[in-house]
Design an enzyme around this catalytic site. Structure first.
Site, mmCIF file in Angstrom:
data_model
loop_
_atom_site.group_PDB
_atom_site.id
_atom_site.type_symbol
_atom_site.label_atom_id
_atom_site.label_comp_id
_atom_site.label_asym_id
_atom_site.label_seq_id
_atom_site.Cartn_x
_atom_site.Cartn_y
_atom_site.Cartn_z
ATOM 1 N N HIS A 219 44.264 -44.866 53.640
ATOM 2 C CA HIS A 219 44.559 -45.773 53.964
ATOM 3 C C HIS A 219 42.508 -46.546 54.474
ATOM 4 O O HIS A 219 41.628 -46.432 54.875
ATOM 5 C CB HIS A 219 44.804 -45.707 55.341
ATOM 6 C CG HIS A 219 46.449 -45.837 54.727
ATOM 7 N ND1 HIS A 219 46.747 -44.082 55.813
ATOM 8 C CD2 HIS A 219 47.049 -47.125 54.929
ATOM 9 C CE1 HIS A 219 48.371 -45.142 55.337
ATOM 10 N NE2 HIS A 219 48.614 -46.223 54.874
ATOM 11 N N HIS A 223 42.798 -48.276 48.819
ATOM 12 C CA HIS A 223 43.656 -48.374 48.666
ATOM 13 C C HIS A 223 43.478 -50.050 48.472
ATOM 14 O O HIS A 223 44.908 -50.776 48.201
ATOM 15 C CB HIS A 223 44.422 -47.666 49.636
ATOM 16 C CG HIS A 223 45.787 -48.284 49.903
ATOM 17 N ND1 HIS A 223 46.862 -48.290 49.305
ATOM 18 C CD2 HIS A 223 46.152 -49.364 51.052
ATOM 19 C CE1 HIS A 223 47.688 -48.665 50.027
ATOM 20 N NE2 HIS A 223 47.346 -49.242 50.729
ATOM 21 N N HIS A 259 46.004 -55.980 54.464
ATOM 22 C CA HIS A 259 46.929 -55.542 55.456
ATOM 23 C C HIS A 259 46.967 -54.458 55.921
ATOM 24 O O HIS A 259 47.680 -54.425 57.059
ATOM 25 C CB HIS A 259 47.914 -54.923 53.651
ATOM 26 C CG HIS A 259 47.778 -53.938 53.703
ATOM 27 N ND1 HIS A 259 47.020 -53.690 52.448
ATOM 28 C CD2 HIS A 259 48.702 -53.055 52.976
ATOM 29 C CE1 HIS A 259 47.099 -53.118 51.362
ATOM 30 N NE2 HIS A 259 48.269 -52.088 52.013
ATOM 31 N N ASP A 260 46.070 -53.334 55.847
ATOM 32 C CA ASP A 260 45.653 -52.470 56.184
ATOM 33 C C ASP A 260 44.145 -51.610 57.213
ATOM 34 O O ASP A 260 43.289 -50.928 57.254
ATOM 35 C CB ASP A 260 45.617 -51.091 55.571
ATOM 36 C CG ASP A 260 46.841 -50.563 55.346
ATOM 37 O OD1 ASP A 260 47.834 -50.609 56.278
ATOM 38 O OD2 ASP A 260 47.728 -49.925 54.784
ATOM 39 N N ASP A 369 51.698 -52.371 48.129
ATOM 40 C CA ASP A 369 51.503 -50.745 49.157
ATOM 41 C C ASP A 369 52.246 -50.242 49.147
ATOM 42 O O ASP A 369 51.142 -49.079 48.867
ATOM 43 C CB ASP A 369 52.283 -52.143 50.739
ATOM 44 C CG ASP A 369 51.491 -50.970 51.444
ATOM 45 O OD1 ASP A 369 50.197 -50.327 51.882
ATOM 46 O OD2 ASP A 369 52.321 -51.066 52.515
#
Length: 515
Positions: A219, A223, A259-260, A369
């Site tokens: 993560h 990524h 998103h992360d 994802d």
């Protein structure tokens, strides 16, 4: 207290426009003007260590603007870790240290690794052993141009499903997320259409990349760049390309890139059982996803990227951005999949409806994802090893602190192949099968084909590992063979004795491994 530096005035071709000067969030002015929707410039000056100038000295301001990039690339400079969250900053690096010696070794190498991330390829080579002692007349800048040219060539094929994000990140010197996202926004014409300030946009993307934890095996910013590239591939699909608006595309790309954001490298159950403040803050519900969303909103507000939009439009954008990021919560996978399947069964998806388009964006982001099993084997295998290593690192932390080891996090009880085969079977295959029903294209069939081949490859590796482990115990196997032979001989001898003398032979204990 602000310190003013008086630099010699140099002639300029033309004065720097005031609206350009006002965009520099890292400079504080003596005038009372401030950026709407951005933090107090004085706070930024204290925070960045920026130099304050008199607004009348345009030459000094111009020099400061030119020198801003040079300061970032100086040896020994380490960018301050910002916390876009209003509470404490997460730092799990201390937990990942296995021993004191390992911790000290990693601490000593950390500054050098971060400095290399900021250096250009030319300066990196100068500081490496490759060109140590080589005369300086070699035009090393050609290497910079070569690498930049290769990255530019890769961007021309950014819609290719075989896009190697690892190579692209190396060619951009660790700035793959910034370069890729900026290129896609510009390629769609979104920068001009939404009148995005170029300086604020670049600053936003830099802050996003910095707030990903590079020490995470999986993560991290690479990524995020991979998910953004996959999201772009899905946005190019005919069903979406002819239906999505420019606003939908802008929202989808920003959601993919963030998103992360700020992922600590551990999962939600770990945060809950360690009573982490994030788990308390979000009441044990979509803890990580809420944190990613709020972190992204914090950076949008800090940079003022959308400060020129009406307040109600900004609120809608932030809320819908959160809706997309929250959809990536894997614990809610069945809810979204059931709803998606119901729409496909009833054939009632209408992409002219804004809510239906938003739902498809959610499903596209969910696919992006977890699309690693659908990549070619060379890429998929790297991602599988990285995500499994992050699982195992969490398991090591749990063992070290006498916590219950989370499922799939015990490196002694799990393998990469077993984890990946289970993930493909129960999570990835059902999702991508429904996506292929929605968008039955060459890309969908390619993804399903790669996933089938990758699953078979992991199965083959598992069989090889099993065979090797069996061959690694020849002594045990030979002992078992000797026991079987001894038992057979004893039974034969006993039956002979019984026939001859009518007496019953003794029973030989089975499984004796002392020999």
């Amino acid at each position: 207290m602000e310190v003013c530096y008086q630099l010699p005035v140099l002639p300029l071709d033309r004065p720097v426009p005031k609206h350009v000067l006002s965009r520099r969030g890292a400079i504080s002015f003596s005038s009372s003007s401030s950026l709407f929707g951005a933090p107090d410039p004085r706070q930024l000056s204290q925070r960045r260590g920026a130099i304050s100038y008199d607004s009348s000295d345009q030459t000094a301001l111009y020099i400061r603007m030119l020198g801003d990039v040079r300061v970032r690339s100086q040896v020994g400079f380490e960018p301050e870790r910002r916390s876009s969250h209003p509470y404490l900053c997460i730092d799990f690096r201390t937990l990942h240290s296995e021993c004191e010696s390992c911790a000290s070794a990693s601490a000593s190498s950390e500054p050098e690794r971060r400095v290399h991330r900021l250096l250009s390829f030319q300066r990196y080579l100068h500081s490496s052993r490759l060109l140590r002692g080589v005369p300086q007349q070699i035009p090393v800048h050609i290497l910079d141009e070569d690498y930049t040219g290769q990255a530019r060539c890769m961007l021309e094929k950014v819609g290719n499903w075989n896009f190697d994000i690892f190579l692209f990140d190396r060619l951009t010197n660790g700035n793959g997320l910034i370069t890729l996202t900026f290129h896609l926004l510009n390629q769609y014409g979104l920068v001009e259409l939404f009148q995005l300030d170029m300086v604020r946009l670049w600053r936003f993307l830099v802050m996003v990349q910095e707030d990903y934890h590079s020490e995470n095996p999986y993560h991290n910013a690479v990524h995020a760049a991979d998910v953004t590239q996959a999201m772009y591939c899905y946005l190019q699909e005919p069903m979406l390309a002819k239906s999505l608006t420019s606003y939908d595309i802008l929202l989808g790309l920003i959601a993919a890139a963030t998103h992360d954001l700020g992922h600590p490298g551990v999962n939600q159950p770990f945060l809950i059982k360690t009573d982490h403040y994030l788990a308390t803050l979000y009441r044990n519900t979509s803890v990580l996803e809420n944190h990613h969303w709020k972190s992204a909103v914090g950076l949008l507000r800090e940079t003022g990227l959308f400060s020129h939009l009406p307040p109600e439009d900004r609120s809608v954008l932030e809320r819908e951005l959160g809706s997309l990021i929250l959809a990536t919560d894997i614990s809610r996978q069945n809810d979204y999949l059931s709803r998606f399947r119901m729409h496909l069964d009833q054939d009632n998806l209408c992409l002219s409806n804004a809510s239906h388009r938003h739902f498809i964006l959610q499903m596209a982001l969910k696919c992006a994802d977890i699309c690693n099993p659908c990549r070619p084997w060379e890429l998929s295998k790297q991602w599988s090893e990285k995500v499994t290593e992050e699982f195992f690192q969490q398991g090591d932390i749990e063992k070290k602190h006498k916590l219950e080891v989370s499922p799939l996090c015990d490196r002694d009880a799990n393998s990469v192949g077993n984890i990946q085969i289970g993930f493909m079977t129960y999570v990835a295959e059902p999702l991508f099968a429904e996506w292929a029903r929605f968008s039955d294209t060459r890309l969908s069939q390619t993804m399903l084909g790669h996933m089938g081949l990758n699953k078979a490859s992991w199965g083959g590796l598992q069989q090889e590992q099993t065979s090797v482990s069996e061959e690694a115990e020849p002594s045990t196997a030979s002992a078992g063979t000797e026991d079987a032979a001894a038992a057979a001989a004893a039974r034969k001898q006993g039956s002979t004795a019984t026939a001859a003398g009518g007496t019953r032979s003794k029973e030989i204990p089975q499984g004796n491994r002392e020999s």
